[in-house]
Design a protein around this motif. Structure first.
Motif, PDB file in Angstrom:
ATOM      1  N   SER A 144      58.990   9.729  94.145  1.00 38.33           N
ATOM      2  CA  SER A 144      58.226   9.541  95.389  1.00 38.33           C
ATOM      3  C   SER A 144      59.091   9.679  96.630  1.00 38.33           C
ATOM      4  O   SER A 144      58.950   8.935  97.606  1.00 38.33           O
ATOM      5  CB  SER A 144      57.527   8.170  95.398  1.00 38.33           C
TER       6      SER A 144
ATOM      7  N   GLN B 279      49.979   5.965  98.839  1.00 36.99           N
ATOM      8  CA  GLN B 279      51.138   6.283  98.017  1.00 36.99           C
ATOM      9  C   GLN B 279      52.388   5.823  98.756  1.00 36.99           C
ATOM     10  O   GLN B 279      52.602   6.168  99.916  1.00 36.99           O
ATOM     11  CB  GLN B 279      51.209   7.793  97.753  1.00 36.99           C
TER      12      GLN B 279
ATOM     13  N   ASP C  11      55.045  15.091  92.476  1.00 36.20           N
ATOM     14  CA  ASP C  11      54.455  13.927  93.157  1.00 36.20           C
ATOM     15  C   ASP C  11      53.160  14.310  93.858  1.00 36.20           C
ATOM     16  O   ASP C  11      52.195  13.531  93.893  1.00 36.20           O
ATOM     17  CB  ASP C  11      55.460  13.361  94.163  1.00 36.20           C
TER      18      ASP C  11
ATOM     19  N   ILE D 148      49.365  12.742  93.222  1.00 45.00           N
ATOM     20  CA  ILE D 148      48.458  12.275  94.270  1.00 45.00           C
ATOM     21  C   ILE D 148      47.090  12.945  94.136  1.00 45.00           C
ATOM     22  O   ILE D 148      46.041  12.325  94.350  1.00 45.00           O
ATOM     23  CB  ILE D 148      49.070  12.543  95.658  1.00 45.00           C
TER      24      ILE D 148
END
Length: 415
Positions: free
Chosen positions: A146, A185, A210, A214
């Motif tokens: 992340s 997030q 990532d 999402i």
């Protein structure tokens, strides 16, 4: 060497020392004004070319030249698509990309942001991001961690440093009464880039895996394949051609859809400033009219004698057209030479002034570009020179015509 009578006398009038020094002064100022007008046009157009080049390199070095996407579906095998696109002669590089829009939140402050999910290993093929990092590295984006790379303006606005955490809010379609629910997030700042454009405050990068998470896709799925083109101004045509080559189920979009208005405005600004500066050249060129009218008045007796000796009105007219054209040609050539020299050295001149005065004319804290770029183009030089010569020639017509209308008897009556 044989020379026509009109050219001989016209050139001789230009070189001769006149009894009326005021006329000589007006001729000199017309020549200087024309030279300064041509000089200003060439230098200003070159500087505007330089700014346009810098903005193109910075903005279009970060945003995709073109993106080939699936028709509403993510790509499952982007490597195969990229391999097929690489076969096109206009394609210089390809890389996967997933584009998101959302909001960044940090300690109660929020900002809209465009997120690009990228592959750090392939991004160098299509972007200048790696060379614009001022903190961290592009390789610090790792799948599942992340991480996020922010622009300098965004980092300053939030007061963020590498290692800080912030929240990304992405809208998601749902069955809720409003139709949209926010998804959050948590992101870790792993790098900061500086392009020197508005993108520093509106763009951020995360790893493509990532971005897939999402979007609730498989880790290897991406939105599309980003393409870097040899001629970015051919992007609309080439992007459409690439999508057609890929077959049904593929769509294309290019940079002109998002950044086209900016570059259209820059082109319009250059055109308008060029037209305004052309008025300076026009004023200087039409000063030749006043000069020649006074010369004609001063040379009435000479004109009458030439007519008596057999010179035709056409020859008389040509004499003064030659004289005015020589003034215009000399001023234009001097302005062209000085303009080319100035355009090639304006950046160094500004740097010298900054060193001498100790002041930054283009401070990096105020302007995106902290130098004065210049790009001299042959077509601009030729266009400015031709326009000045044409205006100078047109300015000779009326005084030369008036000279040709001189009647010998009237001109010599009181001599």
């Amino acid at each position: 060497m044989f020379r026509p009578l009109s050219i001989f006398i016209g050139s001789r009038y230009t070189r001769a020392k006149r009894r009326n020094h005021f006329i000589s002064f007006i001729s000199l100022t017309s020549m200087i004004g024309l030279a300064l007008g041509v000089l200003a046009m060439i230098m200003v157009l070159s500087v505007m070319n330089g700014f346009q080049r810098e903005m193109s390199n910075r903005i279009l070095g970060m945003v995709p030249h073109a993106v080939i996407t699936g028709a509403g579906q993510p790509l499952n095998d982007w490597q195969a698509v990229a391999k097929q696109l690489d076969g096109h002669p206009q394609v210089l590089g390809t890389a996967p990309v997933t584009q998101l829009e959302g909001m960044l939140s940090f300690k109660g402050n929020m900002q809209p942001i465009e997120i690009n999910g990228v592959d750090p290993e392939a991004e160098g093929e299509v972007s200048i991001l790696g060379s614009r990092m001022i903190g961290g590295r592009l390789e610090d984006l790792r799948a599942g961690e992340s991480g996020v790379i922010l622009g300098l303006m965004t980092a300053r606005r939030f007061g963020l440093r590498i290692g800080d955490k912030l929240t990304l809010i992405v809208p998601e379609l749902s069955d809720a009464p409003g139709g949209v629910t926010p998804r959050m997030q948590r992101l870790n700042v792993v790098g900061v880039f500086k392009v020197g454009a508005e993108l520093d405050g509106s763009l951020a990068m995360i790893h493509r895996a990532d971005a897939a998470r999402i979007q609730k896709w498989d880790p290897e799925q991406v939105e599309g394949v980003r393409v870097r083109l040899a001629d970015l101004y051919q992007a609309p045509m080439v992007a459409s051609e690439l999508a057609t080559t890929m077959g049904e189920g593929y769509r294309a979009r290019d940079w002109s859809m998002t950044q086209g208005s900016l570059f259209s405005a820059m082109k319009m600004e250059k055109t308008m400033i060029g037209l305004l500066l052309l008025l300076i050249v026009a004023v200087a060129a039409f000063n030749i009219i006043a000069t020649l009218i006074m010369v004609v008045a001063d040379k009435r007796a000479d004109i009458a004698i030439l007519r008596t000796l057999g010179a035709t009105p056409r020859q008389i007219m040509t004499i003064f057209m030659v004289q005015g054209s020589i003034i215009g040609l000399t001023g234009t050539l001097i302005g062209m030479v000085l303009g080319v020299f100035g355009a090639l050295n304006v950046s160094a001149l500004v740097g010298w002034l900054e060193r001498v005065t100790g002041q930054h004319i283009f401070s990096s804290d105020v302007y995106f570009i902290n130098t004065l770029p210049s790009e001299l183009r042959l077509e601009d030089v030729l266009l400015v020179t031709l326009a000045a010569l044409v205006l100078s020639f047109l300015a000779t017509l009326y005084p030369a015509w008036r000279a040709a209308q001189t009647q010998p008897a009237e001109a010599l009556r009181y001599e």
